[in-house]
Write an enzyme that holds these catalytic residues in place. Structure first.
Site, PDB file in Angstrom:
ATOM      1  N   PRO A 136       0.789  -1.232   0.000  1.00  0.00           N
ATOM      2  CA  PRO A 136       0.000   0.000   0.000  1.00  0.00           C
ATOM      3  C   PRO A 136       0.824   1.288   0.000  1.00  0.00           C
ATOM      4  CG  PRO A 136       0.075  -0.908   2.200  1.00  0.00           C
ATOM      5  CD  PRO A 136       0.790  -1.894   1.306  1.00  0.00           C
ATOM      6  N   CYS A 137       1.505   1.539  -1.092  1.00  0.00           N
ATOM      7  CA  CYS A 137       2.331   2.737  -1.178  1.00  0.00           C
ATOM      8  C   CYS A 137       1.494   4.009  -1.144  1.00  0.00           C
ATOM      9  CB  CYS A 137       3.235   2.688  -2.403  1.00  0.00           C
ATOM     10  SG  CYS A 137       2.378   2.378  -3.947  1.00  0.00           S
ATOM     11  N   HIS A 138       0.167   3.895  -1.316  1.00  0.00           N
ATOM     12  CA  HIS A 138      -0.689   5.076  -1.166  1.00  0.00           C
ATOM     13  C   HIS A 138      -0.691   5.567   0.276  1.00  0.00           C
ATOM     14  CE1 HIS A 138      -3.407   1.650  -0.331  1.00  0.00           C
ATOM     15  NE2 HIS A 138      -4.047   2.489   0.485  1.00  0.00           N
TER      16      HIS A 138
END
Length: 175
Positions: A136-138
């Site tokens: 989840p790089c967001h």
């Protein structure tokens, strides 16, 4: 010769494409994603692999990604085939540990890796994350909490963070 199974599917954020190997999910392409896409990723990591369309090898990944985007899943339970430099894989593992509804700064991820000055390198690794949403790089933001770069675009990053924040009202606002 290695085989990569690919499949495309409609989701609440648009059409997504996944690719998996016998080891697990290896690539997820977001709609309107910046970057080199599946072809560039394949050239870098699996140049000799055979591509095959295949929903069934990707069925569980598609189901879990759809559930996540529909707000019905917070944690993925998928085997992954992470490819990248040793540092990139380190970053992906650290980012994967960021809990649903929370965020970390690029600098904090770098500190957690024992490399406090590597915050720009953390950003560069996130920029080529082959499995966004699952890794989840967001959830990685600037130190001041502002949105910065996302392969699927800042509007999608804001939407994903808002979705996670809405499901956890007791934690306060992410942004």
């Amino acid at each position: 010769m290695e085989t990569i199974h690919t499949a495309s599917f409609d989701s609440s954020i648009g059409q997504l494409s996944v690719a998996s190997t016998q080891s697990g999910l290896a690539h997820l392409a977001l709609p309107c994603a910046a970057g080199r896409g599946l072809a560039g990723w394949r050239q870098s990591h699996y140049p000799q692999a055979e591509l095959r369309e295949g929903y069934e090898p990707n069925r569980v990944a598609i189901q879990q990604i759809s559930e996540f985007l529909d707000g019905k899943r917070e944690i993925f339970d998928l085997p992954l085939d992470l490819r990248g430099t040793a540092f990139q894989v380190e970053v992906y593992r650290e980012v994967a540990a960021v809990p649903y509804g929370e965020w970390r700064s690029y600098a904090e991820v770098a500190r957690r890796l024992g490399r406090p000055k590597a915050f720009r390198a953390v950003g560069a690794a996130n920029a080529v994350n082959p499995i966004p949403l699952v890794i989840p790089c967001h959830r990685v933001l600037a130190s001041n909490g502002q949105l910065q770069g996302y392969a699927g675009g800042l509007a999608l990053k804001a939407r994903l963070l808002a979705m996670e924040n809405a499901s956890r009202p007791d934690q306060g606002q992410l942004l």
